[in-house]
Design a protein around this motif. Structure first.
Motif, short mmCIF file in Angstrom:
data_model
loop_
_atom_site.label_atom_id
_atom_site.label_comp_id
_atom_site.label_asym_id
_atom_site.label_seq_id
_atom_site.Cartn_x
_atom_site.Cartn_y
_atom_site.Cartn_z
N PRO A 162 0.81 -1.23 0.00
CA PRO A 162 0.00 0.00 0.00
C PRO A 162 0.83 1.28 0.00
CG PRO A 162 -0.82 -1.58 1.63
CD PRO A 162 0.50 -2.09 1.15
N TYR A 165 1.68 2.29 -3.50
CA TYR A 165 0.49 2.84 -4.16
C TYR A 165 0.24 4.27 -3.71
CZ TYR A 165 -4.37 3.12 -5.78
OH TYR A 165 -5.54 3.50 -6.39
N ASN A 195 -7.12 1.61 1.29
CA ASN A 195 -7.05 0.16 1.15
C ASN A 195 -7.02 -0.20 -0.34
OD1 ASN A 195 -7.29 -0.57 4.04
ND2 ASN A 195 -9.36 0.27 3.83
#
Length: 334
Positions: A162, A165, A195
């Motif tokens: 994550p 990202y 998420n």
């Protein structure tokens, strides 16, 4: 606070140093620096813009100077080159000032000057994003997003990294300063930063591939008329997860695109008319702000209102109708 290593007093281990001035990196340092810089400029006759607190204006009989501040970087422009040089010489007595001449690079934005105007580009920044993501040699994509498909009922696994990202999504947000063509795709990607899933990362990779094929794209600023006009649109209930609509608008000063926004609406619109009208409302608010800013920059708008273009017949009809009823009370407020 605690003392740095080597400064601890053995007799008073819990004591700290008293600061006589703000240090770089402390929470109050940016405010103190901004106050010191703007206080000096105010002594030179500058006043704060009512539309933008980071813009200071000097307006005398024949001279107009503008200073745009971003922390310790600032742009200076105006109609009197001698007055600009005098101001910079006075600032050198107060600050350690480095004068870089005509603007060529500001906050990572490259400014290319030509006979027809300016071209704003972030090609170096885009190349760095691709290099950090490992997409420097990827195959280019023709569009920033793929055609929307129906919502999948299967459970999509979360993305394994994550932080990667989130870092790339934040970088793409800054890249969209000069790339309105990726504003919508970036907005969709940033909605899943908390998420992210594998599908979200695939959408991010698609955008990176598009950027790799359009590194030379940027924002042109050319000479032309100075009339404001705006375009507004909305995608009704486009998000399958919460059925909220997407608002989008862009504003031109003559031939130049100067403002654009893609944003999810805060509440669910029950009709396409309502979604379009909310988008019109946000666009009108932006135009009002731009008109105030243009007036401070001595760019008067001769027409009483700026044309805002909309492609929804019902929204246009409601905008023209001065009589509202119970079912359009929420629209009347907008």
């Amino acid at each position: 606070m605690r003392q740095p290593a080597g400064f601890v007093d053995p007799q008073n281990p819990t004591a700290v140093c008293k600061l006589h001035k703000s240090l770089y990196g402390l929470k109050q340092a940016p405010r103190q620096w901004f106050q010191k810089l703007t206080s000096f400029l105010q002594t030179q006759g500058f006043t704060f813009s009512r539309s933008d607190p980071s813009l200071l204006i000097l307006n005398t009989d024949q001279t107009q100077l503008y200073i745009l501040i971003y922390v310790d970087d600032f742009l200076v422009t105006g109609n009197n080159a001698a007055a600009i040089q005098r101001l910079l010489q006075q600032q050198k007595t107060q600050f350690a000032l480095k004068q870089l001449g005509n603007v060529s690079l500001f906050l990572g934005i490259q400014v290319i000057q030509s006979k027809t105007g300016l071209f704003l580009s972030q090609q170096h920044y885009a190349t760095k994003i691709l290099h950090d993501a490992g997409f420097k040699d990827c195959k280019p994509a023709p569009t920033p997003v793929t055609p929307s498909s129906k919502a999948q009922l299967t459970v999509i696994p979360p993305f394994s990294d994550p932080s990667l990202y989130q870092r790339l999504a934040g970088s793409l947000q800054y890249l969209s300063i000069t790339r309105p063509d990726i504003a919508y795709a970036t907005n969709r990607i940033c909605q899943h930063m908390q998420n992210p899933t594998e599908q979200d990362f695939n959408a991010l990779k698609r955008l990176l591939r598009y950027i790799n094929g359009t590194l030379s794209y940027g924002l042109p600023i050319t000479i032309g008329n100075l009339d404001l006009h705006s375009y507004s649109d909305a995608d009704w209930a486009s998000d399958a997860s919460d059925r909220k609509s997407i608002s989008g608008f862009c504003t031109f000063l003559g031939p130049n695109l100067i403002s654009w926004t893609v944003k999810k609406q805060p509440t669910v619109a029950k009709s396409s008319t309502e979604a379009e009208y909310r988008s019109l409302s946000v666009a009108a608010s932006e135009v009002l702000w731009l008109r105030r800013l243009a007036r401070e920059l001595h760019l008067p708008q001769p027409s009483p209102t700026t044309t805002i273009h909309c492609d929804n017949t019902s929204a246009i009809a409601i905008a023209k109708n001065l009589v509202f009823h119970a079912r359009t009370k929420h629209i009347e407020i907008d």
